[in-house]
Design an enzyme around this catalytic site. Structure first.
Site, PDB file in Angstrom:
ATOM      1  N   GLU A 154      37.617  30.715  45.216  1.00  0.00           N
ATOM      2  CA  GLU A 154      38.057  31.970  45.832  1.00  0.00           C
ATOM      3  C   GLU A 154      36.881  32.616  46.553  1.00  0.00           C
ATOM      4  OE1 GLU A 154      39.885  34.696  43.066  1.00  0.00           O
ATOM      5  OE2 GLU A 154      40.321  36.137  44.654  1.00  0.00           O
TER       6      GLU A 154
ATOM      7  N   ASN B  28      49.977  34.998  44.818  1.00  0.00           N
ATOM      8  CA  ASN B  28      49.148  34.869  43.618  1.00  0.00           C
ATOM      9  C   ASN B  28      49.340  36.119  42.771  1.00  0.00           C
ATOM     10  OD1 ASN B  28      46.629  34.038  41.967  1.00  0.00           O
ATOM     11  ND2 ASN B  28      46.137  36.108  42.670  1.00  0.00           N
ATOM     12  N   GLU B  29      49.545  35.937  41.503  1.00  0.00           N
ATOM     13  CA  GLU B  29      49.713  37.063  40.572  1.00  0.00           C
ATOM     14  C   GLU B  29      50.565  38.154  41.231  1.00  0.00           C
ATOM     15  OE1 GLU B  29      45.966  38.121  38.654  1.00  0.00           O
ATOM     16  OE2 GLU B  29      45.925  36.168  37.678  1.00  0.00           O
TER      17      GLU B  29
ATOM     18  N   TYR C 125      43.388  33.947  30.693  1.00  0.00           N
ATOM     19  CA  TYR C 125      41.946  34.023  30.422  1.00  0.00           C
ATOM     20  C   TYR C 125      41.763  34.499  28.990  1.00  0.00           C
ATOM     21  CZ  TYR C 125      41.158  34.004  35.513  1.00  0.00           C
ATOM     22  OH  TYR C 125      41.111  33.679  36.836  1.00  0.00           O
TER      23      TYR C 125
ATOM     24  N   GLU D  32      44.901  29.103  36.754  1.00  0.00           N
ATOM     25  CA  GLU D  32      43.732  29.918  36.410  1.00  0.00           C
ATOM     26  C   GLU D  32      43.607  29.925  34.888  1.00  0.00           C
ATOM     27  OE1 GLU D  32      43.168  33.757  38.271  1.00  0.00           O
ATOM     28  OE2 GLU D  32      44.096  33.045  40.133  1.00  0.00           O
TER      29      GLU D  32
ATOM     30  N   GLN E 234      36.255  29.735  37.772  1.00  0.00           N
ATOM     31  CA  GLN E 234      36.384  29.071  39.048  1.00  0.00           C
ATOM     32  C   GLN E 234      35.295  28.001  39.141  1.00  0.00           C
ATOM     33  OE1 GLN E 234      36.814  31.780  42.340  1.00  0.00           O
ATOM     34  NE2 GLN E 234      38.235  33.100  41.233  1.00  0.00           N
TER      35      GLN E 234
END
Ligand code: AHR
Length: 551
Positions: free
Chosen positions: A55, A219-220, A292, A345, A395
């Site tokens: 990203e 995304n999200e 996460y 992710e 990432q």
């Protein structure tokens, strides 16, 4: 672990004759057992489980990947040479780009054409509510703050080719319309010189189509990608994916899935799609899942107690139930199980290392604890080979759960890199049902009221796979100081030869740094194995890969 009777399993383990073991070290009684069931395949392990994510965030693109063609740092057409060489060795599956949250504020047109004519924009991450850290307040002017667009679609696809990965682009759903997505698709995939945009691509130096088959639709979308409700996002998804031109390349469309355990997002999105018929669900290749562990901005990566070591490992272990729970909900709508999970992710998210420059948002080199988290996640994806089509840690370099850490001419591999190197032996193999029995680890943590409570984590876990005659078993021992003396039984075959590769250290905080780049690296050792079972000592706080040739 599957639901076979645990008591019966343990009893059968203990009844196995000691005389059949080929002992690796001393003949101490085993406290644990692993049983690999060769005739119970789970599915083929997708090589895309070992994928990555890039990203425009902090030092990921500028410095991490792109150093520019005129840089003194060795490079291939502007891309950091050391990164390309090391990443290529991992045979990466797919690389996702340009975000993340950045993707929903990005216009692909800014990043193509002569570099000196590309516009400069304020980077998404320089001016958002994520701007909470002191380091970021200190951010100086530079490419991390002002996006130069010197690295765009063409540079990204060229980078993918250099490392042998497939590109995966995330379309902007929040701030650009369907037409912009269609034009990006055309620029990337239309045959040379047949349309205005494919002619522009040829002029930019890329005659052959980029052949991008993986496309993320936002995304999200529940958050930075538009703050949509699942029903609203289902409508956007249908609109963005209606009657897409394919240019002869089947598209693999990935929906913006849930934040961790938000099952309502999954259920209501699928319901929203199904309202227009089953055909809408069939358009999905994958359903994104983001999870996460670690808490943004709370603690630096190498500052933790043994209890905090276990606390984070246990939270990382939630990936297993997330996969199972979302998979169950998806099955309510997708009876044929065409749609797979894409965990695009994942990783442990710590506070930025105070020694790295302010612009390198959430950058740190990671420790042995992060390596165990990598191994636990990859083992989970491998155990669920029938459900997970792709996975991308967040990432690739210089942020969050990265495999590389760079600063100008300095470049190191993090412990996560070594785990990927160890685990790629599973790619394309068949995952096998494997049972782990070991004393549970117990530890204390604070609950929501900051009261100390006791919690637990399994004592050993991992995954096994078979390709031709090669059996690979990867195992995590989370105990911070106990060896796990383990009987390994392979039901249905005999072992001819074996080898081990182990990543561990006496210090739980071990990591690589620019000053000591090889502090934490895996070590190989021969394994003296024969017959259908053996004893093996799994070192404390370790990731181990055992490779056996079967007779
Ligand atoms: O990986 C960093 C950010 O985390 C991504 O941009 C976003 O998708 C997620 O919230």
């Amino acid at each position: 672990m599957t639901n076979i009777g645990r008591r019966a399993f343990v009893a059968s383990a203990l009844a196995t004759s000691v005389a059949t073991f080929a002992l690796r070290r001393t003949a101490k009684a085993a406290d644990s057992r692993i049983e690999i069931v060769l005739d119970e395949p789970i599915g083929s392990i997708s090589p895309h489980i070992y994928s990555h994510f890039v990203e425009h965030l902090g030092g990921v693109v500028y410095d991490g990947i792109w150093v520019g063609e005129k840089s003194k740092i060795p490079n291939y057409n502007g891309v950091r040479k050391a990164l390309v060489d090391s990443l290529k060795a991992l045979k990466p599956g797919v690389i996702r780009y340009p975000g993340g949250c950045f993707a929903d504020q990005y216009d692909w047109r800014d990043g193509v054409g002569p570099r000196d004519r590309r516009p400069t924009r304020v980077n998404f991450w320089a001016d958002t509510r994520y701007k909470t850290t002191k380091a970021y307040e200190d951010l100086q002017d530079g490419p991390q703050k002002y996006e130069s667009n010197h690295f765009g679609t063409d540079e990204f696809v060229a980078f993918c080719k250099m490392v042998g990965a497939e590109p995966y682009l995330a379309a902007n759903v929040r701030s650009r319309d369907v037409r912009v997505f269609l034009e990006w698709l055309e620029y990337c995939n239309a045959p040379a010189n047949l349309t205005t945009l494919s002619t522009e691509r040829v002029k930019n130096g890329f005659r052959d189509p980029h052949k991008v088959s993986f496309w993320g639709v936002g995304n999200e979308s529940w958050g930075c990608g538009g703050d949509f409700t699942p029903e609203e996002y289902a409508t956007e998804f249908r609109k963005f994916t209606a009657w897409l031109p394919t240019y002869g390349l089947p598209l693999k469309l990935i929906g913006s899935g849930p934040n961790g355990g938000d099952l309502a997002w999954t259920r209501r999105f699928f319901q929203g799609l199904a309202e227009k018929g089953q055909r809408q669900i069939a358009k999905l290749y994958g359903w994104g899942l983001h999870y996460y562990c670690g808490s943004t901005g709370q603690q630096i990566a190498n500052d933790f107690t043994p209890n905090e070591w276990y606390d984070l490992l246990e939270r990382s272990n939630r990936m297993e139930s997330l996969i199972e729970d979302h998979w169950r909900v998806m099955g309510e709508f997708d009876r044929e199980r065409r749609v797979k999970l894409v965990v695009d992710e994942w990783g442990a998210w710590h506070k930025q290392d105070p020694d790295v420059p302010p612009g390198y948002l959430y950058a740190y080199a990671g420790t042995l604890r992060d390596a165990l988290i990598s191994a636990m996640n990859l083992d989970t994806f491998q155990r669920h080979a029938d459900k997970v089509a792709m996975a991308n840690p967040a990432q690739l370099v210089n942020t969050i759960h990265s495999l590389f850490h760079t600063y100008e001419d300095k470049f190191i591999l993090t412990p996560n890199y070594h785990v990927f190197e160890m685990y790629m032996a599973h790619a394309g193999a068949t995952a096998l049902r494997t049972e782990f029995i070991a004393p549970k680890v117990s530890f204390t943590r604070l609950d929501a009221q900051r009261k100390e409570i006791t919690a637990g984590l399994w004592g050993l876990n991992g995954s096994a796979s078979l390709k031709d005659k090669q059996l690979v078993l990867t195992v995590v021992n989370p105990h911070h100081k106990e060896v796990r003396e383990t009987e390994i039984a392979i039901r249905g075959a005999t072992i001819k030869a074996g080898e081990s590769r182990t990543l561990t250290a006496n210090d739980l905080h071990a990591r690589n740094s620019f000053a000591n780049p090889h502090a934490l690296e895996p070590q190989n050792a021969p394994v003296n194995a024969s017959g259908s079972s053996m004893l093996y000592q799994f070192a404390p706080a370790s990731v181990t890969r055992l490779t056996f040739t079967l007779g």
